[in-house]
Design a protein around this motif. Structure first.
Motif, mmCIF file in Angstrom:
data_model
loop_
_atom_site.group_PDB
_atom_site.id
_atom_site.type_symbol
_atom_site.label_atom_id
_atom_site.label_comp_id
_atom_site.label_asym_id
_atom_site.label_seq_id
_atom_site.Cartn_x
_atom_site.Cartn_y
_atom_site.Cartn_z
ATOM 1 N N GLY A 54 25.959 19.989 65.905
ATOM 2 C CA GLY A 54 24.860 20.113 66.834
ATOM 3 C C GLY A 54 25.044 21.327 67.717
ATOM 4 O O GLY A 54 26.156 21.826 67.894
ATOM 5 N N LYS A 55 23.937 21.815 68.276
ATOM 6 C CA LYS A 55 24.025 22.924 69.228
ATOM 7 C C LYS A 55 24.274 22.307 70.603
ATOM 8 O O LYS A 55 23.373 22.145 71.430
ATOM 9 N N ASP A 56 25.539 21.946 70.837
ATOM 10 C CA ASP A 56 25.944 21.253 72.057
ATOM 11 C C ASP A 56 27.374 21.662 72.400
ATOM 12 O O ASP A 56 28.003 22.404 71.625
ATOM 13 N N PRO A 57 27.920 21.242 73.533
ATOM 14 C CA PRO A 57 29.272 21.668 73.905
ATOM 15 C C PRO A 57 30.332 21.305 72.873
ATOM 16 O O PRO A 57 31.280 22.069 72.653
ATOM 17 N N PHE A 58 30.194 20.139 72.236
ATOM 18 C CA PHE A 58 31.170 19.732 71.234
ATOM 19 C C PHE A 58 31.068 20.617 69.988
ATOM 20 O O PHE A 58 32.077 20.977 69.374
ATOM 21 N N GLY A 59 29.839 20.966 69.611
ATOM 22 C CA GLY A 59 29.655 21.861 68.478
ATOM 23 C C GLY A 59 30.244 23.234 68.741
ATOM 24 O O GLY A 59 30.869 23.841 67.861
ATOM 25 N N LYS A 60 30.062 23.725 69.971
ATOM 26 C CA LYS A 60 30.626 25.019 70.355
ATOM 27 C C LYS A 60 32.151 24.963 70.319
ATOM 28 O O LYS A 60 32.816 25.901 69.842
#
Length: 301
Positions: A54-60
């Protein structure tokens, strides 16, 4: 070149003996195919991960962690409409308890730019084929890969709670089995697929589905290699067990590293057990593992 297909996620690991009693978790990079991709890349092998985040903090966090560990992310798809998978796990010296919150791993895509020409090995997790459309796409990919003599490894780490496929795991094995060169089941995996039975029968079931090399991991008793030519027990190299999280991934990583460096299946399996012995000394799935040539000498492989 090595390609790993399947889930990448965040492991939230607790010191508690159960998730019910847990109050504090530590965040770790996770996902079996991603762990394997990193372990292989750390051995100096070009390693790619085909997965979705996902485009989210965890994905980053995941993307940065992969790049830091030299894994190619050409086939890592980032999407705004989904969230990155999170799995809560208890630290354990036995099979850990877990609870998975899945989204991205059910939205796996085969990128248009996927180039099979230089790939020598493809690893596929059961999570990757646990959704119907994903399974159908991967099946087509596997058929193309075999035309190019690419070795296929399949991790049968099936759990019913994670299955979202209209086809059963048995149906999937029947279809994929003839294309699979290596599968590495554990007792837990085999029991979850076939029910309670003997190791002899488990091996027969995998073989009847066309799988060429079955590496049955036996925990403290090492592993059993079976194919049409021979069957051989290999004892464990482990002397210290701190955390079993990622031990199976380490075995896979050693097997693939060995095969990519022209070791035979027995030598490669021994190298896999050596990788696992090193990993078991640390907490978390991604841990320090020395260069394969050093471990080959250290464990007299």
């Amino acid at each position: 070149m090595f390609l790993s297909i399947g889930e990448v996620l965040i492991d939230m690991i607790t010191e508690s003996d159960s998730l019910y009693n847990a109050t504090v978790f530590q965040k770790f990079f996770g996902g079996s195919p991603a762990n394997i991709a990193i372990n292989v890349a750390r051995q100096g092998i070009e390693s790619h991960l085909l997965s979705t985040i996902g485009k989210d903090p965890f994905g980053k966090f995941i993307e940065d962690f992969l790049l830091k560990n030299n894994v190619k992310i050409d086939y890592l798809v980032e999407r705004e409409d989904i969230y990155t998978d999170i799995v809560f796990v208890n630290k354990s010296k036995k099979t850990p308890e877990f609870k998975a919150y899945r989204n991205a791993s059910l939205k796996l895509e085969i990128p248009d730019n996927l180039d099979l020409e230089k790939i020598r090995i493809i690893h596929i997790s059961s999570w990757a084929v646990s959704e119907t459309k994903q399974f159908e796409k991967i099946y087509e990919l596997v058929k193309e890969a075999k035309k190019k003599n690419i070795l296929i490894g399949f991790d049968p780490n099936y759990r019913k709670i994670l299955w979202n496929n209209k086809y059963s795991i048995i149906d999937v094995l029947k279809v994929l089995g003839p294309y699979i060169d290596i599968s590495k089941p554990s007792f837990d995996d085999a029991e979850n697929i076939f029910g309670k039975d003997t190791i002899k029968n488990y091996i027969k079931y995998f073989e009847e589905n066309g799988i060429k090399n079955i590496i049955f991991t036996l925990g403290k008793d090492g592993a059993l290699i079976h194919n049409k030519k021979y069957e051989e027990n290999i004892p464990t190299f482990a002397t210290k067990v701190i955390d079993v999280t990622g031990a199976g991934d380490a075995v896979w990583s050693g097997i693939y590293t060995g095969l990519l460096n022209d070791l035979n299946i027995i030598e490669s399996t021994k190298l896999g057990l050596a990788f696992a012995a090193e990993k078991l000394k640390y907490i978390g799935a991604i841990t320090p593992i020395e260069h394969w040539e050093i471990l080959k000498d250290k464990y007299e492989i």
